[in-house]
Every structure is written in structure tokens, then in C-alpha cells.
Design an enzyme around this catalytic site. Structure first.
Site, mmCIF file in Angstrom:
data_model
loop_
_atom_site.group_PDB
_atom_site.id
_atom_site.type_symbol
_atom_site.label_atom_id
_atom_site.label_comp_id
_atom_site.label_asym_id
_atom_site.label_seq_id
_atom_site.Cartn_x
_atom_site.Cartn_y
_atom_site.Cartn_z
ATOM 1 N N ASP A 104 21.065 -19.554 -38.693
ATOM 2 C CA ASP A 104 22.510 -19.610 -38.570
ATOM 3 C C ASP A 104 23.197 -18.832 -39.698
ATOM 4 O OD1 ASP A 104 24.878 -20.895 -37.264
ATOM 5 O OD2 ASP A 104 25.095 -21.854 -39.235
ATOM 6 N N ASP A 129 19.697 -35.285 -24.999
ATOM 7 C CA ASP A 129 18.732 -35.659 -26.027
ATOM 8 C C ASP A 129 17.392 -34.973 -25.780
ATOM 9 O OD1 ASP A 129 17.559 -37.302 -23.917
ATOM 10 O OD2 ASP A 129 19.117 -38.778 -24.384
ATOM 11 N N ASP A 176 23.965 -42.559 -22.772
ATOM 12 C CA ASP A 176 25.067 -42.612 -23.735
ATOM 13 C C ASP A 176 26.035 -41.446 -23.561
ATOM 14 O OD1 ASP A 176 23.575 -40.510 -24.718
ATOM 15 O OD2 ASP A 176 23.245 -41.369 -26.718
ATOM 16 N N ASP A 207 20.966 -36.062 -20.502
ATOM 17 C CA ASP A 207 21.024 -37.374 -21.168
ATOM 18 C C ASP A 207 19.968 -38.277 -20.536
ATOM 19 O OD1 ASP A 207 21.692 -39.830 -22.249
ATOM 20 O OD2 ASP A 207 23.499 -40.070 -21.008
ATOM 21 N N GLU A 255 21.362 -14.748 -37.150
ATOM 22 C CA GLU A 255 22.737 -14.622 -36.672
ATOM 23 C C GLU A 255 23.522 -13.777 -37.670
ATOM 24 O OE1 GLU A 255 26.530 -17.269 -35.096
ATOM 25 O OE2 GLU A 255 25.345 -17.994 -36.787
ATOM 26 N N ASP A 310 16.824 -24.105 -34.639
ATOM 27 C CA ASP A 310 17.988 -23.564 -35.334
ATOM 28 C C ASP A 310 17.908 -23.999 -36.803
ATOM 29 O OD1 ASP A 310 20.556 -22.383 -35.641
ATOM 30 O OD2 ASP A 310 21.074 -23.034 -33.621
ATOM 31 N N HIS A 325 26.553 -20.770 -27.228
ATOM 32 C CA HIS A 325 27.361 -21.976 -27.410
ATOM 33 C C HIS A 325 28.661 -21.698 -28.153
ATOM 34 C CE1 HIS A 325 25.204 -21.427 -31.156
ATOM 35 N NE2 HIS A 325 26.021 -22.275 -31.748
ATOM 36 N N ASP A 326 28.829 -20.498 -28.699
ATOM 37 C CA ASP A 326 30.040 -20.143 -29.435
ATOM 38 C C ASP A 326 30.985 -19.240 -28.649
ATOM 39 O OD1 ASP A 326 29.432 -21.561 -31.766
ATOM 40 O OD2 ASP A 326 28.328 -19.880 -32.649
#
Length: 523
Positions: free
Chosen positions: A205, A34, A30, A26, A268, A103, A330-331
Site C-alpha cells: 500500500d 469474512d 453479521d 458473509d 501501489e 495487502d 476498491h478505490d
């Protein structure tokens, strides 16, 4: 299992590193990562010895599924920055000799995408057919029995126009209709937009979802379904995924990418080997370069299982197909959470010495393990819709711990998800200072892989080994390297001699022996 005699583009000899932008760094306080934060941490990524960075979605999005609900395919989500910030990041990545992969989310958009807003406005709207709309079944219910991957019907009723629309995931993610030629042209133009901007490829994806069977027939019931499994698995997705027409679209994507030189497409695709291999296409009509292979994530962690799945996967590949491997994303649950830190070191050696392109996931180079997400901090819509199934993805998306300062140097405020509980000790700065850390092991493995053609482009052959040990040889020209991996927590006697190039453990090695949880690369 041979690689000799072929030319190897960068994406075959290289290594990909996945960044989940919300959780990397970050820069503006926030609590959410990013683009500027990624740019600020590029030296860490480059120091690993990887070749390409894959960014999870950074496009404008309402964040119903944290970026996989795209509201503008040719923009940047303001939470992450803007196009100027992206261009600076791309230039910085290229300046370090690295590639940048985006992605691409072609199966569905956000329900707030202007295309869907128009499509939903009227049955007669020109973009109505850009999405998949159908009348109710005779009983007034959904048009068929398809189930969303996030649970519940894959159909959402639209009162204003009196039809259902299809969504393979959340209702906020309506499926695009790739049978419509105008929609297909618009989506291929999206790829051109980013290729023209200089990106080096796309991770695509849920590629196997993008075309549905004509007539949208019911999916067959799954006779093996039990209540502890996800609701999606109540049916077999025979008609809602992996349709023949999708392969033609994949080939069009590949032709487009090839027109830009050495660009890579990573698809994917979750399918059995025989169907998975079809996504390579043919030499005359190739499809994606790398249909993602998740088998190291999906199977039990023992030598017999790994030996079988590696052999079967290699045997399934067409002659022109290049393998790839991944142990985290990430899954998926963190590899160290699944098998423990000791075996996660062995997994790192496996990943970086198998034949094919490896993909690393941020934080795995630190050995981040189990992270329990308190109920009031759960953000994942899949987990919120099907609690108790153990499918939450937040546990793999926790912020990157950089140092022992407040909020682990990730942010100046409380991050959007909790940090790993051991972050004061398990962070980049702490592991930089420890030559025996997981971070340094990854660096040594990546340097070894780069230095030895046998490891990054060589042939592969499984070797006989005692129970509990996975053994194989990598070779290129006159170079022969043996990899011995002890997947148990006990010592194993195994004949070997030669020069140990690297061990997953600290301290001396013992010829003819593998220590518990030890992996060796031997010349």
C-alpha cells in the site's frame, strides 16, 4: 514492447483477482464478509481462470479506514476470523493451484497499534522515533504545510507530549518512520512472518509514501489547483512522497522476497511514467516486480488517449520491467459505471489482451455499474471528510451479489453497504445461466489468454487503425494475433480477415467491419 527470450515467472503470465473481504461473502450473519466466506466461494474464483488472489487487509484494525489502519501486522481481525481460518483459506487456495497475495500497509499503522501507544506515551519512550513527531512551528501551528490525502493538515497535535505527529491519511493512521532502523527491521519481520506462513506475495500500500524528505520542508503550492479538486491537491507532494531513500527500502523488500523463491511484490505507486519506472530498480538491484499501473482508470476512454498512454507506458519501461494493467479497484469507480456496460466488455478484452499482468476487481466480471450510496449509508471516511467531491469509495465496495435470494446470497442480514440496485438480475447465478453474460465473456477471455502464449507472454505492437479504433498485435514465435477494439457506439470500416477467436458481442462478425462497441481477437 518485446517479451521474447526471457523466462516468465507465474506472476508475469498470470492474472490477479482482487477480493475486498468485507464485501465478498458473509459466513456468520453479521452483514460483513469474512475469511470463511471467501473460502466458501473459491470455486467461483477458480472457475474464472485467474492465477492469484489478492486480499485487501485482513489484519486486526479499529476500522477507521476499513483495515488500512492496522493494529497488529501479524494477526487476523476477529471480524474476519482468526489465524486458523486464514491457514485453511491459504491451503484451499493452494489446493486449487492458485496463489494468495496479502495487502501490506507499511506507511502507517493504527493509532491503537501497541507501537504507537508506546510512542505516544512519552517523548523519551524507546519507540518515540518509530513515528514522526515534531515540535510546533514558531506560530504554534503544524510543523509544515503538508495536507492529508483525506483533507486537512497532515499533522495532529498531541497535548500530552506537546508535539505533532504526521499522518498522510486519517489522524487515526500515524505515519511510521522508516528512517529508524529498528522500525524497518520490525516491518521486514512482518513480511517474513507471512512468507514463512506460505503467502505468495504482497500488494504494498502507498509504497511511494514511506519515506519523507529530511527536514520535512513545505511542499510547493500547486498553481493548477481549483476548489473542485481535493484539498490534498492544493500542494505538490514533492517532499512528502517518492524520496530516493524509499527506493533502497523497496530493494530490501525485494531481496527479502526473492529469498523465498517466486514471490511477488506489487507496489501501489501513483506517479508519472519516468518516476514510476524507477520502482523497478535495476537488474543488479531490483525493486518491486510490478509497480501498479492505474492509467486505464485515470484517463479518458477513447482510442487516441489509450493509444498514446499505452505507447508512452511501454516506452518508459526498463528492459527488465514487466508491465501491468488494472481497470478497477476498491478505490476507483467501477469501470461499467465510468464507460457503460457495452464498453466495459471492450475494456475486459483490452485488459486481458494487453502485454503485462492484469488485475481484475471482484464484481467487474458481472459488469456491476453505478451504485448510489444514500447519505445515511456512507461509510468511507474520505467521502465523509470531503463531501461533494465525488471521491467516495463505497460505490466500489458494495457486496458481491451471488443470487436472487434475500440479500443476494451475500448474507442473511442487511449488508454493511447497499447492494447494486439491479442485483436481482445482475448476480453470479443469473449470469451463470446466460451464455452471453459478462461473466461468460470474462471466462472466455481468460481461457483464450491462457491458451495462447502470444497473449500471456508475447510481444506487443500498436497497429494503424481508423479513428475510434484501437488496434494492436500480440506475437510469440510463429503465432500472430490481432486485437481490434471499437471504442465508439457506431460501426467502423476497417480491413481485416482471418479467424475470429472471440468477439465481445454475440452473433456473427462481418469481415472488414467492426460493429458498435465491438472488440475482436483475430488469428
Amino acid at each position: 514492447m518485446t517479451a521474447s527470450g526471457r523466462n516468465h515467472p507465474w506472476w508475469e503470465s498470470g492474472v490477479v483477482y482482487q477480493i475486498y473481504p468485507r464485501s465478498f461473502q458473509d459466513s456468520d450473519g453479521d452483514g460483513v464478509g469474512d475469511i470463511a466466506g471467501i473460502a466458501a466461494r473459491l470455486d467461483h474464483v477458480a472457475s474464472l481462470g485467474i492465477d492469484a488472489i489478492w486480499l485487501s487487509p485482513i489484519f486486526p484494525s479499529p476500522m477507521a479506514d476499513f483495515g488500512y489502519d492496522v493494529a497488529d501486522y501479524c494477526g487476523i481481525e476477529p471480524l474476519f476470523g482468526d489465524l486458523a481460518a486464514f491457514d485453511r483459506l491459504l491451503a484451499a487456495v493452494h489446493a486449487r493451484g492458485l496463489k494468495l497475495i496479502l495487502d501490506f500497509v507499511p506507511n502507517h499503522s493504527s493509532d491503537r497499534h501497541p507501537w504507537f501507544v508506546e510512542s505516544r506515551s512519552s517523548r523519551n519512550d524507546p519507540k518515540r522515533d518509530w513515528y514522526i513527531w515534531r515540535d510546533p512551528a514558531p506560530d504554534g501551528g503544524p510543523p509544515n504545510n503538508w495536507i492529508s490525502d483525506f483533507g486537512g493538515s497532515a499533522w495532529e497535535w498531541d497535548e500530552a507530549t506537546g508535539q505533532y505527529y504526521l499522518h498522510a491519511f486519517l489522524k487515526e493512521q500515524p505515519d511510521l518512520n522508516w528512517r529508524n532502523p529498528e522500525l524497518k527491521r520490525a516491518m521486514l519481520d512482518v513480511m517474513r512472518f507471512w512468507f514463512d506462513r506460505g503467502v505468495d506475495g504482497f500488494r504494498i500500500d502507498v509504497l511511494w509514501h514511506i519515506v519523507k524528505a529530511e527536514g520535512l520542508p513545505d511542499n510547493p503550492a500547486n498553481p493548477d489547483w481549483t476548489p473542485d479538486r481535493t484539498e490534498r491537491d492544493r500542494v505538490i507532494q514533492r517532499h512528502s512522497t517518492d524520496q530516493p531513500e524509499a527506493h533502497a527500502i523497496s530493494a530490501e523488500m525485494r531481496a527479502l522476497a526473492d529469498g523465498y523463491g517466486e514471490r511477488v511484490l506489487i507496489g501501489e505507486i501513483f506517479l508519472p511514467n519516468d518516476r514510476h519506472a524507477r520502482w523497478y530498480g535495476t537488474p543488479e538491484r531490483p525493486q518491486v516486480h510490478l509497480p501498479f499501473n492505474f492509467q486505464l482508470i485515470e484517463n479518458d476512454w477513447n482510442a487516441a488517449t489509450l493509444r498514446r498512454l499505452i505507447a508512452d507506458y511501454e516506452a518508459s519501461l526498463p528492459d527488465h520491467g514487466w508491465p501491468n494493467w488494472v481497470i478497477g479497484s476498491h478505490d476507483a469507480p467501477r469501470i461499467a459505471a465510468r464507460i457503460g456496460e457495452a464498453q466495459a466488455r471492450v475494456a475486459a478484452m483490452l485488459l486481458l489482451t494487453l502485454r503485462g499482468t492484469p488485475t481484475l476487481y471482484q464484481g467487474d466480471e458481472l459488469g456491476i455499474g453505478r451504485v448510489d450510496i444514500p447519505g445515511d449509508r456512507v461509510r468511507d471516511p474520505q467521502d465523509l471528510r470531503q463531501p461533494g467531491k465525488g471521491i467516495g469509495r463505497d460505490r466500489s465496495r458494495t457486496p458481491m451479489p451471488w443470487d436472487a435470494s434475500p440479500h443476494a446470497g451475500f448474507s442473511t442480514v442487511e449488508p454493511w453497504l447497499p447492494l447494486n440496485p439491479d442485483w436481482p438480475r445482475r448476480n453470479v447465478a443469473a449470469q451463470e445461466a446466460d451464455p452471453l453474460s459478462m461473466l461468460h465473456l470474462y471466462r472466455r477471455l481468460l481461457a483464450l489468454r491462457r491458451a495462447h502464449p502470444a497473449l500471456h507472454i508475447g510481444d506487443f505492437a500498436l497497429l494503424d487503425a481508423p479513428v475510434g479504433v484501437l488496434a494492436y498485435e500480440r506475437s510469440e514465435g510463429d503465432e500472430r494475433l490481432r486485437i481490434l477494439l471499437n471504442l465508439t457506439d457506431r460501426p467502423v470500416t476497417i480491413p481485416w480477415n482471418g479467424t475470429v477467436l472471440i468477439s465481445t458481442l454475440d452473433g456473427p462478425t462481418e469481415p472488414g467491419m467492426l460493429y458498435p462497441n465491438e472488440g475482436l481477437v483475430i488469428a
